[in-house]
Design a protein around this motif. Structure first.
Motif, PDB file in Angstrom:
ATOM      1  N   SER A   1     -26.310  68.498 -25.101  1.00 25.61           N
ATOM      2  CA  SER A   1     -27.379  67.836 -26.225  1.00 25.61           C
ATOM      3  C   SER A   1     -26.954  69.084 -27.499  1.00 25.61           C
ATOM      4  O   SER A   1     -27.275  70.161 -26.925  1.00 25.61           O
ATOM      5  N   ILE A   2     -27.507  68.564 -28.745  1.00 25.69           N
ATOM      6  CA  ILE A   2     -27.021  69.989 -29.711  1.00 25.69           C
ATOM      7  C   ILE A   2     -29.057  68.731 -30.402  1.00 25.69           C
ATOM      8  O   ILE A   2     -28.415  68.495 -30.753  1.00 25.69           O
ATOM      9  N   TYR A   3     -29.139  70.143 -30.618  1.00 25.48           N
ATOM     10  CA  TYR A   3     -30.792  69.884 -31.084  1.00 25.48           C
ATOM     11  C   TYR A   3     -30.462  70.626 -32.602  1.00 25.48           C
ATOM     12  O   TYR A   3     -29.791  70.710 -33.419  1.00 25.48           O
ATOM     13  N   GLY A   4     -31.953  70.439 -32.994  1.00 26.22           N
ATOM     14  CA  GLY A   4     -32.268  70.754 -34.712  1.00 26.22           C
ATOM     15  C   GLY A   4     -31.642  70.107 -35.641  1.00 26.22           C
ATOM     16  O   GLY A   4     -31.564  69.502 -36.531  1.00 26.22           O
ATOM     17  N   VAL A   5     -32.100  68.672 -35.015  1.00 21.94           N
ATOM     18  CA  VAL A   5     -31.612  67.021 -35.826  1.00 21.94           C
ATOM     19  C   VAL A   5     -33.177  66.640 -36.061  1.00 21.94           C
ATOM     20  O   VAL A   5     -33.730  66.298 -35.038  1.00 21.94           O
ATOM     21  N   ASP A   6     -33.156  65.758 -37.141  1.00 22.44           N
ATOM     22  CA  ASP A   6     -34.178  65.261 -37.388  1.00 22.44           C
ATOM     23  C   ASP A   6     -34.272  63.625 -37.450  1.00 22.44           C
ATOM     24  O   ASP A   6     -33.798  63.012 -38.287  1.00 22.44           O
ATOM     25  N   HIS A   7     -34.255  63.340 -36.289  1.00 22.51           N
ATOM     26  CA  HIS A   7     -34.250  61.603 -36.454  1.00 22.51           C
ATOM     27  C   HIS A   7     -32.959  61.436 -36.360  1.00 22.51           C
ATOM     28  O   HIS A   7     -33.054  60.873 -37.489  1.00 22.51           O
ATOM     29  N   PRO A   8     -31.843  61.617 -35.956  1.00 22.59           N
ATOM     30  CA  PRO A   8     -29.791  61.656 -36.236  1.00 22.59           C
ATOM     31  C   PRO A   8     -29.869  60.016 -36.418  1.00 22.59           C
ATOM     32  O   PRO A   8     -30.405  59.138 -35.237  1.00 22.59           O
ATOM     33  N   VAL A   9     -29.718  59.473 -36.560  1.00 22.63           N
ATOM     34  CA  VAL A   9     -28.465  57.910 -36.813  1.00 22.63           C
ATOM     35  C   VAL A   9     -27.212  57.800 -37.040  1.00 22.63           C
ATOM     36  O   VAL A   9     -27.489  56.831 -36.752  1.00 22.63           O
ATOM     37  N   GLY A  10     -26.652  58.834 -37.867  1.00 26.84           N
ATOM     38  CA  GLY A  10     -25.592  58.197 -37.531  1.00 26.84           C
ATOM     39  C   GLY A  10     -24.168  59.698 -37.395  1.00 26.84           C
ATOM     40  O   GLY A  10     -25.059  60.652 -37.546  1.00 26.84           O
ATOM     41  N   VAL A  11     -23.220  59.205 -36.713  1.00 27.20           N
ATOM     42  CA  VAL A  11     -22.828  60.621 -36.299  1.00 27.20           C
ATOM     43  C   VAL A  11     -21.067  60.008 -36.815  1.00 27.20           C
ATOM     44  O   VAL A  11     -20.464  58.924 -36.779  1.00 27.20           O
ATOM     45  N   THR A  12     -20.476  61.058 -36.904  1.00 23.51           N
ATOM     46  CA  THR A  12     -18.622  61.077 -36.823  1.00 23.51           C
ATOM     47  C   THR A  12     -18.502  62.387 -37.034  1.00 23.51           C
ATOM     48  O   THR A  12     -18.485  63.410 -37.186  1.00 23.51           O
ATOM     49  N   LEU A  13     -17.126  62.319 -36.954  1.00 19.48           N
ATOM     50  CA  LEU A  13     -16.154  63.485 -36.521  1.00 19.48           C
ATOM     51  C   LEU A  13     -14.921  64.037 -37.688  1.00 19.48           C
ATOM     52  O   LEU A  13     -14.680  62.709 -38.640  1.00 19.48           O
ATOM     53  N   SER A  14     -14.307  64.970 -37.851  1.00 26.27           N
ATOM     54  CA  SER A  14     -13.548  64.741 -38.976  1.00 26.27           C
ATOM     55  C   SER A  14     -11.854  64.504 -37.663  1.00 26.27           C
ATOM     56  O   SER A  14     -11.794  64.601 -36.325  1.00 26.27           O
ATOM     57  N   PRO A  15     -10.561  64.386 -38.988  1.00 31.33           N
ATOM     58  CA  PRO A  15      -9.939  63.656 -37.795  1.00 31.33           C
ATOM     59  C   PRO A  15      -9.364  65.070 -37.031  1.00 31.33           C
ATOM     60  O   PRO A  15      -8.601  64.393 -35.526  1.00 31.33           O
ATOM     61  N   ASP A  16      -9.589  66.248 -36.813  1.00 31.25           N
ATOM     62  CA  ASP A  16      -8.962  66.535 -35.545  1.00 31.25           C
ATOM     63  C   ASP A  16      -9.882  67.051 -34.641  1.00 31.25           C
ATOM     64  O   ASP A  16      -9.871  67.483 -33.640  1.00 31.25           O
ATOM     65  N   GLY A  17     -11.585  66.817 -35.378  1.00 36.10           N
ATOM     66  CA  GLY A  17     -12.478  66.090 -34.047  1.00 36.10           C
ATOM     67  C   GLY A  17     -12.981  67.259 -33.414  1.00 36.10           C
ATOM     68  O   GLY A  17     -12.973  67.744 -32.591  1.00 36.10           O
ATOM     69  N   GLU A  18     -12.752  68.328 -35.092  1.00 42.46           N
ATOM     70  CA  GLU A  18     -13.400  69.663 -34.462  1.00 42.46           C
ATOM     71  C   GLU A  18     -14.682  69.905 -35.108  1.00 42.46           C
ATOM     72  O   GLU A  18     -15.241  70.765 -34.925  1.00 42.46           O
TER      73      GLU A  18
ATOM     74  N   ASN B   1     -11.187  50.839 -26.349  1.00 41.76           N
ATOM     75  CA  ASN B   1     -12.083  50.737 -25.385  1.00 41.76           C
ATOM     76  C   ASN B   1     -13.845  50.446 -26.413  1.00 41.76           C
ATOM     77  O   ASN B   1     -13.386  51.114 -27.314  1.00 41.76           O
ATOM     78  N   LEU B   2     -14.232  49.402 -26.982  1.00 37.31           N
ATOM     79  CA  LEU B   2     -15.405  48.971 -27.477  1.00 37.31           C
ATOM     80  C   LEU B   2     -16.382  49.219 -27.481  1.00 37.31           C
ATOM     81  O   LEU B   2     -17.342  49.660 -25.696  1.00 37.31           O
ATOM     82  N   TYR B   3     -17.411  50.470 -27.607  1.00 35.04           N
ATOM     83  CA  TYR B   3     -18.869  50.927 -27.447  1.00 35.04           C
ATOM     84  C   TYR B   3     -19.775  50.511 -28.905  1.00 35.04           C
ATOM     85  O   TYR B   3     -19.453  50.253 -29.706  1.00 35.04           O
ATOM     86  N   VAL B   4     -20.697  49.911 -27.854  1.00 33.21           N
ATOM     87  CA  VAL B   4     -21.708  49.435 -28.777  1.00 33.21           C
ATOM     88  C   VAL B   4     -22.434  50.007 -27.955  1.00 33.21           C
ATOM     89  O   VAL B   4     -23.384  49.852 -27.153  1.00 33.21           O
ATOM     90  N   VAL B   5     -23.891  50.237 -29.413  1.00 28.02           N
ATOM     91  CA  VAL B   5     -25.363  51.616 -29.107  1.00 28.02           C
ATOM     92  C   VAL B   5     -26.344  49.839 -28.939  1.00 28.02           C
ATOM     93  O   VAL B   5     -26.034  49.326 -30.428  1.00 28.02           O
TER      94      VAL B   5
ATOM     95  N   ASP C   1     -26.076  55.669 -33.234  1.00 28.86           N
ATOM     96  CA  ASP C   1     -24.676  55.290 -33.542  1.00 28.86           C
ATOM     97  C   ASP C   1     -23.789  56.239 -32.828  1.00 28.86           C
ATOM     98  O   ASP C   1     -24.068  56.969 -32.067  1.00 28.86           O
ATOM     99  N   ILE C   2     -22.593  55.791 -32.464  1.00 25.22           N
ATOM    100  CA  ILE C   2     -21.241  57.018 -31.477  1.00 25.22           C
ATOM    101  C   ILE C   2     -19.736  57.140 -32.138  1.00 25.22           C
ATOM    102  O   ILE C   2     -19.714  56.125 -33.180  1.00 25.22           O
ATOM    103  N   VAL C   3     -19.647  58.116 -31.991  1.00 30.67           N
ATOM    104  CA  VAL C   3     -18.227  58.484 -32.157  1.00 30.67           C
ATOM    105  C   VAL C   3     -17.802  59.312 -31.163  1.00 30.67           C
ATOM    106  O   VAL C   3     -18.016  60.121 -30.084  1.00 30.67           O
ATOM    107  N   VAL C   4     -15.859  58.845 -30.568  1.00 30.76           N
ATOM    108  CA  VAL C   4     -15.115  59.176 -29.531  1.00 30.76           C
ATOM    109  C   VAL C   4     -14.132  59.887 -29.390  1.00 30.76           C
ATOM    110  O   VAL C   4     -13.437  59.169 -30.805  1.00 30.76           O
ATOM    111  N   ASP C   5     -13.778  61.232 -29.172  1.00 31.21           N
ATOM    112  CA  ASP C   5     -13.117  62.009 -30.004  1.00 31.21           C
ATOM    113  C   ASP C   5     -12.018  61.550 -28.799  1.00 31.21           C
ATOM    114  O   ASP C   5     -11.778  61.292 -28.082  1.00 31.21           O
ATOM    115  N   ILE C   6     -10.342  61.963 -29.652  1.00 35.35           N
ATOM    116  CA  ILE C   6      -9.336  61.676 -28.502  1.00 35.35           C
ATOM    117  C   ILE C   6      -8.680  61.998 -27.179  1.00 35.35           C
ATOM    118  O   ILE C   6      -8.288  61.303 -26.528  1.00 35.35           O
ATOM    119  N   THR C   7     -10.367  63.686 -26.536  1.00 35.31           N
ATOM    120  CA  THR C   7     -10.090  63.984 -25.473  1.00 35.31           C
ATOM    121  C   THR C   7     -10.967  62.880 -24.605  1.00 35.31           C
ATOM    122  O   THR C   7     -11.366  63.586 -23.448  1.00 35.31           O
TER     123      THR C   7
END
Lengths: 396, 323
Positions: free
Chosen positions: A71-88, A330-334, A372-378
């Motif tokens: 888990s990544i902590y240090g976030v306050d009530h997170p609701v949205g996530v996304t990745l850069s195109p390279d997933g980094e 694959n469709l991921y629904v939260v 929310d959810i985001v999935v990378d290529i790996t």
């Protein structure tokens, strides 16, 4: 006894022995090196098992449940996530505390944070976010009723006031002599327009007219269209905006074609608080129809197809919010009040429910109002675990 | 079995009498049919995580899933005390009435974490879901606090998530006390224009009864002592303070040109001073400084505790008394 002269033989064998000895040493060093590398990898896996899944090739179809990594902590009530195109790079929107956008690397190390300039925390509410192919970040802000555009490092670029207007366009039309590199921003709550750090509202520059939209979710299709869910009162819908490839933020030129999908209501082809829309590999659009408790599916040309997620079988959804479709369709629904993620195979004409993962709780792999959810290529999954104040990282 | 029978009879009675439970903001709070599919949004029959078969053990978190700052399921953002989108349903076909609520308009109850863009300095704390809470003047004298037992303090203490006879879904019984609030904006369903009706103060009095002194002479002269001794500001009184301007429509403008106003209940008819004239029931971002900042004194306010007062320092006094 005749003494055997071995000097020639010895001298002839010497290069061979040296070669063998050298080879042995080389092999020994290589073996030791391999051992050290394996030991280091093992140590890294034991202390932080994040990188290892990248060494594995995701199984085709992903027909098994992912597992919790960290888990990544240090976030306050997170609701949205996304990745850069390279997933980094991982971008997270917060709705608690200062309400910032925070950036992390794949291992959860903080890279920075930012927020729209000239707004106070109570005047902004970043929700869903997405990156385009160029790595520009788009953040839908519920309170500001706009979409903010940033570069990959979080430097502000422009603001989308509506499906085909930006604040830079508005200001440059009123005052054409604005230097091209001047930052142009707008606080919808106060009605103030800013050039750099200066408020310039009044006189030549007026506040832009209120657009009848309330952007909530934002995602991009593979061909670059932006899908924006709109929850403005009585006009709940999805905007499909054909983003110009050559569009340059802050240029004052933004007139993409766009169309609306759906309308408000509970009937077929109608939506109630649509949260996120995303397209599969065939261009079909899946919309999390939040308050109707279902997924609304549309064909690529904009015709309604069907709903799913209702009923009482395993694929039943209570309050679907964030969703994501990976490159394997694959469709991921939260499900925010189900405290779980449901996964469907949408590669066929009709969706097939695969499995659910997660449950209510505070422990590893347990959710407390995920959003929310985001999935990378790996095959790595990042899930905003709102009330647990963390981003959970899972992997196949 | 008797309970079930009573429940069925009650439901039948409601149907026969034609009582319509209204839906706030077109959401899931009421308006159920015999074939409703709305229950599973908040309840689980056999696998509930919290009491009352809720999907969560926190009522607050459940409510905030829709009514938080993200507005992912509702326009009434009670976290920030604002209405998130314009209610422009002039046709009235979505049961929202004809009046608009401005986009970004401040909600009548204030906000829990922010109000008017600023961090709140006092708010009713809904986050605990504790079975015991402490309220000022609850069965004790003013300035004292007492525990309310066997009551889970949450959003559902004052609002009925299943709908009520009013669009603000205010309950008709709070802390065991019957409440009858006349919502004068019932047809308009306005969320940001001050419209307070009679009975408004009863909602607060359910837990803060010692402050609900309504007798005509309370606080006005030596005969106006209240039970337990001392004096207090009268509540539910008609506003008539000499020649002063009406605090709701004109208010008071100070030497620096700052104008302050406070709302009155039964506006234009009885013009009554009620609890909400000075206080915001959800939370306020007013700041206290100077003498008004009584930090550290029990029962007094500080800059971080504005006692739900809707205006900075004691501007609520000046709005009416105009000294």
């Amino acid at each position: 006894m005749e003494e055997k002269d071995t000097s020639v033989d010895r001298s002839m064998r010497l290069p061979s022995e040296r070669w063998r000895r050298g080879l042995s040493i080389l092999l020994l060093v290589a073996a030791m090196g391999t051992l050290v590398v394996i030991s280091l990898l093992f140590y890294r896996y034991v202390t932080r098992p994040a990188p290892l899944p990248e060494l594995l090739i995701p199984e085709a179809g992903r027909n098994y449940k992912p597992h919790y990594l960290f888990s990544i902590y240090g976030v306050d009530h997170p609701v949205g996530v996304t990745l850069s195109p390279d997933g980094e790079r991982l971008y997270v929107s917060e709705t608690g505390g200062e309400r910032l956008i925070k950036m992390f690397d794949r291992d959860g190390n903080t890279l920075g944070f930012f927020s729209p300039s000239h707004t106070k925390p109570g005047e902004r509410a970043p929700v869903y976010l997405a990156t385009d192919k160029l790595g520009r970040l788009y953040v839908a802000d519920r309170t500001q009723q706009v979409i903010f555009v940033y570069d990959r490092d979080g430097s502000y670029l422009d603001t989308l006031l509506g499906p085909n207007s930006t604040i830079s366009e508005h200001v440059r039309q009123l005052a054409g002599d604005v230097p091209s590199n001047d930052s142009i921003s707008y606080n919808h709550q106060t009605g103030e327009v800013f050039l750099g750090s200066q408020a310039v509202t009044g006189g030549q520059i007026s506040a832009p007219a209120l657009h009848e939209w309330a952007p909530l979710g934002v995602r991009f299709t593979s061909n670059g269209d932006m899908l924006v869910t709109d929850v403005s009162t009585e006009h709940h819908c999805v905007h499909q905006i054909n983003m110009p490839v050559q569009w340059s933020p802050n240029s004052g030129d933004f007139n993409p074609s766009h169309r609306k999908l759906a309308g408000s209501g509970a009937g077929l082809g109608e939506l109630k608080f649509p949260n996120v829309a995303m397209a599969d590999s065939q261009g079909r659009i899946y919309i999390s129809d939040g308050n109707n408790g279902r997924i609304s599916v549309w064909e690529s040309q904009g015709s309604f197809l069907y709903n799913f997620g209702m009923g009482s079988d395993d694929g039943f959804l209570r309050l679907p919010r964030g969703l994501y479709i990976d490159h394997l369709d694959n469709l991921y629904v939260v499900d925010v009040v189900g405290h779980e993620v449901k996964v469907y195979d949408v590669s066929q004409p009709n969706p097939v429910f695969k499995f659910t993962f997660g449950s209510l709780g505070l422990g590893d792999g347990e959710f407390n109002y995920p959003n929310d959810i985001v999935v990378d290529i790996t095959g790595r999954l990042y899930i905003a675990d709102r009330e647990n104040n963390r981003i959970q990282v899972w992997s196949y | 079995m008797k309970k079930h029978l009573l429940g069925i009879i009650l439901i039948l009675l409601l149907l026969v009498l034609g009582v319509n439970l209204v839906s706030a903001n077109g959401g899931p709070h009421g308006g159920y049919t015999a074939t409703t599919d709305a229950c599973a949004g908040c309840h689980r029959t056999h696998t509930a995580a919290g009491p009352r078969l809720l999907v969560s053990n926190s009522t607050h978190n459940l409510c905030m899933s829709c009514h938080g700052s993200t507005g992912t399921g509702a326009n009434t953002n009670v976290d920030d005390g604002i209405y998130l989108a314009s209610r422009d349903d002039q046709a009235g076909d979505r049961n929202h009435g004809g009046e608009n609520t401005d986009s970004g308009g401040s909600l009548l109850g204030g906000g829990f974490s922010h109000y008017r863009g600023e961090v709140t300095t006092s708010a009713h704390d809904m986050t605990d879901d504790d079975n015991s809470i402490i309220a000022w003047g609850n069965g004790v004298d003013r300035g004292e606090r007492a525990e309310i037992t066997d009551v889970e303090f949450s959003c559902a203490s004052c609002h009925d998530p299943h709908g009520a006879g009013n669009y603000r879904i205010l309950k008709e019984r709070v802390n065991g006390e019957p409440i009858s609030v006349d919502l004068v904006d019932e047809s308009a369903k306005d969320y940001d224009t001050e419209h307070w009706g009679s009975g408004t103060s009863d909602l607060c009095a359910a837990c803060h009864a010692a402050y609900h002194e309504t007798a005509g002479n309370v606080g006005s002269d030596s005969s106006g002592q209240v039970s337990g001794g001392g004096f207090t500001h009268r509540v539910d009184m008609p506003y008539h303070y000499g020649e002063n301007e009406n605090p709701e429509t004109i208010g008071f403008t100070d030497a620096f040109g700052v104008n302050v106003r406070v709302p009155l209940a039964e506006s234009g008819t009885s013009d009554r001073v009620v609890c909400m004239t000075c206080h915001l029931p959800h939370g306020s971002s007013a700041t206290m400084f100077g003498i008004a900042d009584g930090a550290g004194v029990p029962g007094e306010t500080s800059a971080t505790d504005s006692a739900l007062l809707r205006l900075d320092n004691r501007a609520v006094c000046e709005a009416c008394h105009q000294k």
